[in-house]
Design a protein around this motif. Structure first.
Motif, short mmCIF file in Angstrom:
data_model
loop_
_atom_site.label_atom_id
_atom_site.label_comp_id
_atom_site.label_asym_id
_atom_site.label_seq_id
_atom_site.Cartn_x
_atom_site.Cartn_y
_atom_site.Cartn_z
N GLY A 317 0.82 -1.20 0.00
CA GLY A 317 0.00 0.00 0.00
C GLY A 317 0.85 1.25 0.00
O GLY A 317 2.08 1.21 0.10
N GLY A 318 0.19 2.39 -0.10
CA GLY A 318 0.88 3.67 -0.07
C GLY A 318 1.82 3.86 -1.24
O GLY A 318 1.55 3.44 -2.38
N LEU A 351 0.93 -8.17 -4.41
CA LEU A 351 -0.23 -7.52 -5.01
C LEU A 351 -0.40 -6.10 -4.47
O LEU A 351 -0.06 -5.82 -3.33
CB LEU A 351 -1.50 -8.33 -4.71
CG LEU A 351 -1.48 -9.81 -5.07
CD1 LEU A 351 -2.78 -10.46 -4.62
CD2 LEU A 351 -1.26 -10.00 -6.57
N SER A 352 -0.96 -5.25 -5.30
CA SER A 352 -1.31 -3.91 -4.83
C SER A 352 -2.55 -3.99 -3.94
O SER A 352 -3.47 -4.76 -4.21
CB SER A 352 -1.60 -2.99 -6.02
OG SER A 352 -0.44 -2.79 -6.79
N ALA A 353 -2.56 -3.20 -2.89
CA ALA A 353 -3.70 -3.19 -1.98
C ALA A 353 -4.95 -2.70 -2.70
O ALA A 353 -4.89 -1.84 -3.58
CB ALA A 353 -3.40 -2.30 -0.78
N THR A 354 -6.08 -3.26 -2.30
CA THR A 354 -7.36 -2.84 -2.87
C THR A 354 -7.82 -1.52 -2.28
O THR A 354 -8.33 -0.65 -2.99
CB THR A 354 -8.42 -3.93 -2.60
OG1 THR A 354 -8.03 -5.14 -3.23
CG2 THR A 354 -9.78 -3.49 -3.12
N HIS A 355 -7.63 -1.35 -0.99
CA HIS A 355 -8.17 -0.19 -0.29
C HIS A 355 -7.17 0.96 -0.29
O HIS A 355 -6.55 1.28 0.72
CB HIS A 355 -8.56 -0.56 1.14
CG HIS A 355 -9.63 -1.58 1.22
ND1 HIS A 355 -10.89 -1.41 0.65
CD2 HIS A 355 -9.66 -2.83 1.77
CE1 HIS A 355 -11.63 -2.47 0.86
NE2 HIS A 355 -10.91 -3.34 1.54
N GLN A 356 -7.02 1.57 -1.46
CA GLN A 356 -6.12 2.70 -1.62
C GLN A 356 -6.92 3.95 -1.94
O GLN A 356 -7.75 3.90 -2.87
CB GLN A 356 -5.13 2.44 -2.75
CG GLN A 356 -3.99 1.53 -2.37
CD GLN A 356 -3.03 2.18 -1.40
OE1 GLN A 356 -2.99 1.80 -0.26
NE2 GLN A 356 -2.30 3.18 -1.85
N PRO A 357 -6.75 5.03 -1.25
CA PRO A 357 -5.81 5.25 -0.13
C PRO A 357 -6.47 5.10 1.24
O PRO A 357 -6.01 5.68 2.21
CB PRO A 357 -5.40 6.72 -0.36
CG PRO A 357 -6.67 7.36 -0.87
CD PRO A 357 -7.37 6.31 -1.70
N ASP A 358 -7.56 4.33 1.29
CA ASP A 358 -8.39 4.27 2.50
C ASP A 358 -8.01 3.16 3.47
O ASP A 358 -8.74 2.91 4.43
CB ASP A 358 -9.86 4.08 2.11
CG ASP A 358 -10.43 5.27 1.36
OD1 ASP A 358 -9.92 6.38 1.58
OD2 ASP A 358 -11.37 5.09 0.57
N GLY A 359 -6.89 2.46 3.23
CA GLY A 359 -6.57 1.29 4.03
C GLY A 359 -6.63 1.50 5.53
O GLY A 359 -7.35 0.78 6.24
N PRO A 360 -5.89 2.48 6.09
CA PRO A 360 -5.93 2.66 7.55
C PRO A 360 -7.32 3.01 8.07
O PRO A 360 -7.73 2.51 9.13
CB PRO A 360 -4.94 3.81 7.78
CG PRO A 360 -3.99 3.73 6.62
CD PRO A 360 -4.84 3.32 5.46
N LEU A 361 -8.06 3.83 7.33
CA LEU A 361 -9.40 4.20 7.78
C LEU A 361 -10.34 2.99 7.70
O LEU A 361 -11.16 2.77 8.59
CB LEU A 361 -9.93 5.35 6.93
CG LEU A 361 -11.23 6.01 7.40
CD1 LEU A 361 -11.07 6.57 8.82
CD2 LEU A 361 -11.65 7.11 6.44
N ARG A 362 -10.21 2.20 6.63
CA ARG A 362 -11.02 0.98 6.51
C ARG A 362 -10.67 -0.01 7.62
O ARG A 362 -11.54 -0.70 8.15
CB ARG A 362 -10.79 0.34 5.14
CG ARG A 362 -11.38 1.10 3.98
CD ARG A 362 -12.87 0.92 3.89
NE ARG A 362 -13.46 1.74 2.85
CZ ARG A 362 -14.78 1.87 2.67
NH1 ARG A 362 -15.62 1.22 3.46
NH2 ARG A 362 -15.24 2.65 1.72
N GLY A 363 -9.39 -0.08 7.95
CA GLY A 363 -8.98 -0.97 9.04
C GLY A 363 -9.50 -0.50 10.39
O GLY A 363 -9.92 -1.31 11.23
N ALA A 364 -9.46 0.82 10.62
CA ALA A 364 -10.02 1.36 11.85
C ALA A 364 -11.51 1.04 11.93
O ALA A 364 -12.04 0.69 13.00
CB ALA A 364 -9.78 2.86 11.92
#
Length: 385
Positions: A317-318, A351-364
């Motif tokens: 990610g990122g 693999l590239s992350a699916t939740h870009q750029p929302d990964g940390p927020l989606r994880g929270a």
């Protein structure tokens, strides 16, 4: 209301967990996954509707057969507030039980002083509390640093020392769940992203420095004190260099904007993330050579972690995504060369992350939903209705 018996809401918890992790799931699919009879599924969803946890809507038509319904969060049900703290900004989202974001906010830091940033997050919590009242049940915060028991132990990229993050919710009394941003980004990928279905997944995210997590069966390996996943501080780098974390030779120093500036013989950037984005837009040879060096360091380090953890898949990610894309050959050569021989015939895919750029927020949000869909939380909410 009748007092809640222990175990009374276990099946309801199982249903809500699937709704939160599989948006748009039908009642029939829930029944199938939980091995419930049609009558049992109807009964439990009716109970959840009665206490304002779920509502139902007709599912899209799929031809002949008995119509089914899609399970959704009740419009008057409990919600969570997700917060994503970054070096230059913060974001928030109100999260419903089905994982949908009801509203989102984004703000740049006017000051990076910890007191100012935490005060702004506190104001956002209080704003949401005024708007949603008792419906707001939990706040979940992703932060770029080492987290232990809701304390930020250190955040080198923000130059923050130990801080109590519970000041963010102190005035409202709402529970706080805090986690490392890279770890939570990995949780998001394991739940609904590129690593969904993998038994063991390694997730890495490059922003200012590098963080990550090892996810086993959907759960991050946190370590003895909750500080696991600080991969950026593995000594894969030059041992003559000191890292702001206090260690020497951290991998962090070789894979972000600071490393690019060093290779280009330019001053250390105030905002390494923005600097890296600017370098990636350049077309000159010096920039290309600098990017190739950083990408080689990234690929070599990932190979080392694959040798150590043996994951089914690696997700990035990122800045790791555009960095790799800018020097794909350098990445592949470094990654394969660093793998043990038995891995090279079938290397774990990167693999590239699916939740870009929302990964940390989606994880929270995922962390908060785990709390909201637990049996004790459901019982407490139901007793208040």
């Amino acid at each position: 209301m009748t007092p809640v018996r222990r175990g009374q809401w276990q099946t309801a918890s199982d249903v809500l967990m699937r709704v939160s992790r599989q948006p748009g799931i039908t009642r029939a699919a829930v029944a199938r996954e939980l091995r419930l009879s049609t009558s049992s599924a109807t009964e439990v969803t009716a109970r959840l509707r009665d206490v304002r946890l779920l509502t139902e809507a007709p599912a899209p038509s799929q031809g002949r057969g008995r119509p089914t319904t899609v399970l959704r969060a009740h419009p008057k049900g409990p919600v969570a507030l997700g917060l994503d703290l970054r070096q230059g900004s913060w974001r928030s989202a109100v999260v419903a039980l089905d994982g949908s974001f009801v509203e989102q906010q984004s703000r740049r830091h006017r000051s990076r002083r910890s007191q100012v940033v935490l005060s702004n997050l506190q104001k956002e919590v209080e704003r949401a509390h005024r708007q949603y009242g008792a419906r707001l049940r939990v706040v979940s915060l992703a932060a770029p640093g080492t987290i232990r028991d809701n304390r930020l132990m250190q955040a080198p990229t923000l130059d923050w020392a130990e801080l109590d993050l519970e000041t963010v919710t102190a005035r409202t009394g709402i529970p706080l769940l805090a986690g490392n941003d890279a770890t939570l980004s990995g949780v998001a990928e394991a739940r609904t992203g590129a690593a969904a279905g993998a038994g063991t997944a390694l997730h890495l995210i490059v922003e200012v420095g590098l963080g990550g997590t090892l996810i086993i069966d959907g759960v991050p390996a946190q370590g003895a004190s909750g500080a696991g996943g600080e991969y950026g501080h593995v000594p894969f780098g030059d041992r003559t260099r000191f890292c702001p974390c206090g260690a020497r030779g951290c991998w962090d120093l070789d894979i972000d904007g600071r490393a690019l500036a060093r290779h280009l013989k330019e001053a250390a950037p105030d905002d390494p993330y923005a600097y890296a984005e600017a370098v990636l837009r350049r077309t000159d040879r010096a920039a290309a050579r600098a990017v190739a060096k950083v990408v080689t360091a990234l690929g070599t380090g990932i190979a080392g972690l694959v040798n150590a953890h043996d994951p089914d898949v690696v997700t990035l990610g990122g800045l790791a995504i555009p960095l790799r894309a800018a020097a794909e050959t350098s990445f592949e050569q470094a990654y394969l060369a660093g793998l043990m021989t038995f891995h090279r015939s079938t290397p774990p895919p990167v693999l590239s992350a699916t939740h870009q750029p929302d990964g940390p927020l989606r994880g929270a949000a995922a962390l908060a939903l785990d709390h909201l869909t637990s049996e004790p939380s459901i019982a407490t909410w139901a007793a208040s209705q």
